[in-house]
Design a protein around this motif. Structure first.
Motif, PDB file in Angstrom:
ATOM      1  N   MET A 232       0.803  -1.218   0.000  1.00 39.36           N
ATOM      2  CA  MET A 232       0.000   0.000   0.000  1.00 39.36           C
ATOM      3  C   MET A 232       0.842   1.277   0.000  1.00 39.36           C
ATOM      4  O   MET A 232       0.342   2.341  -0.326  1.00 39.36           O
ATOM      5  N   ARG A 233       2.102   1.177   0.332  1.00 40.46           N
ATOM      6  CA  ARG A 233       2.936   2.380   0.472  1.00 40.46           C
ATOM      7  C   ARG A 233       4.021   2.501  -0.577  1.00 40.46           C
ATOM      8  O   ARG A 233       4.787   3.463  -0.557  1.00 40.46           O
ATOM      9  N   THR A 234       4.155   1.566  -1.510  1.00 38.43           N
ATOM     10  CA  THR A 234       5.332   1.552  -2.386  1.00 38.43           C
ATOM     11  C   THR A 234       5.198   2.324  -3.693  1.00 38.43           C
ATOM     12  O   THR A 234       6.182   2.469  -4.410  1.00 38.43           O
ATOM     13  N   LEU A 235       4.043   2.845  -4.022  1.00 37.95           N
ATOM     14  CA  LEU A 235       3.899   3.592  -5.275  1.00 37.95           C
ATOM     15  C   LEU A 235       4.984   4.653  -5.471  1.00 37.95           C
ATOM     16  O   LEU A 235       5.540   4.760  -6.576  1.00 37.95           O
ATOM     17  N   PRO A 236       5.347   5.441  -4.464  1.00 39.03           N
ATOM     18  CA  PRO A 236       6.353   6.480  -4.690  1.00 39.03           C
ATOM     19  C   PRO A 236       7.688   5.950  -5.214  1.00 39.03           C
ATOM     20  O   PRO A 236       8.419   6.678  -5.900  1.00 39.03           O
ATOM     21  N   VAL A 237       8.027   4.710  -4.931  1.00 41.66           N
ATOM     22  CA  VAL A 237       9.307   4.175  -5.399  1.00 41.66           C
ATOM     23  C   VAL A 237       9.396   4.284  -6.916  1.00 41.66           C
ATOM     24  O   VAL A 237      10.430   4.683  -7.469  1.00 41.66           O
ATOM     25  N   SER A 238       8.316   3.972  -7.607  1.00 37.74           N
ATOM     26  CA  SER A 238       8.344   3.993  -9.075  1.00 37.74           C
ATOM     27  C   SER A 238       8.546   5.392  -9.635  1.00 37.74           C
ATOM     28  O   SER A 238       9.008   5.551 -10.766  1.00 37.74           O
TER      29      SER A 238
END
Length: 166
Positions: free
Chosen positions: A128-134
């Motif tokens: 749920m929190r990993t979108l910013p990595v991309s």
């Protein structure tokens, strides 16, 4: 992401029938708040708060920082967020933050969670929190995968949770 989270928080854990009964056949279309957390309109959940920790941690460490530095920068923000006493913290995340406080490293905290929970540590909290990595490495899938897996492992140390986050 934050707007979708704020919209969805209103109906989290409700069945389709409950949503129709309360909000009509079209469901929720406005940021009305409420939900099981009784959030004010427009408020997001721990998912958005932790995604912001990820984005801010990566930005602070720098795109070219070594993986341990990124983990430490993100982890520092996780701890600060947890200490702010948010209205909701997933059980696995809470266990990891408490383990970090006891052991002093995210590797040790991760090992603690793995030993205590085993496969039950494979919740969706890391995903749920990993979108910013991309957003930091849009043209470097190898780096995106490595960072996503490392940030997932901090709190959800199960290989399929890591790969789902990647």
């Amino acid at each position: 992401m934050a707007c979708g989270d704020a919209l969805g928080a209103t109906t989290e854990f409700m069945s389709a029938a409950e949503i129709r009964d309360r909000y009509g056949p079209d469901g929720v279309r406005d940021l009305v708040g409420g939900g099981w957390l009784h959030l004010p309109p427009g408020s997001a959940t721990d998912d958005t708060a932790m995604a912001l920790c990820v984005a801010e941690g990566i930005a602070a460490a720098g795109r070219d920082a070594p993986l341990p530095a990124i983990v430490d920068a993100v982890g520092e923000r996780f701890v600060r967020w947890h200490e702010s006493r948010p209205p909701d913290v997933g059980a696995t995340v809470a266990r990891a933050v408490h383990a970090f406080a006891r052991h002093g490293t995210w590797n040790a905290a991760s090992a603690d969670v793995a030993a205590a929970l085993g496969e039950r540590a494979a919740g969706n909290g890391a995903l749920m929190r990993t979108l910013p990595v991309s957003l930091f490495w849009p043209n470097d899938p190898g780096r995106t995968v490595a960072v996503s897996r490392a940030l997932s492992r901090m709190t959800h140390p199960v290989p399929h949770a890591e790969w789902c986050s990647a």
